[in-house]
Design a protein around this motif. Sequence first.
Motif: not given
Length: 68
Positions: A29-32, A53-56, A36-42
């Motif tokens: 769920a947290n990966l999901f 891994i660093r971002l997580m 979503a937070e990293l995704a661009d407009e598309s």
Amino acid sequence: MSNTPRQFRPNRKFKKDYDRIFRENPEAANLFLLLAELADESGQVVTDEADFIRLMAARFNDPEAYQL
């Protein structure tokens, strides 16, 4: 086109999906949520495994905790 980062605001459907996934697997769920937070407009996310891994690790102190 603006270069300012957009802020992710989860809608009701996202929250419902997150809750459903969280009941089964909190880390998934947290990966999901991170995707979503990293995704661009598309809806695209471009990263490599090491960066991901660093971002997580940076985003979640406890990857099994509820984060919404």
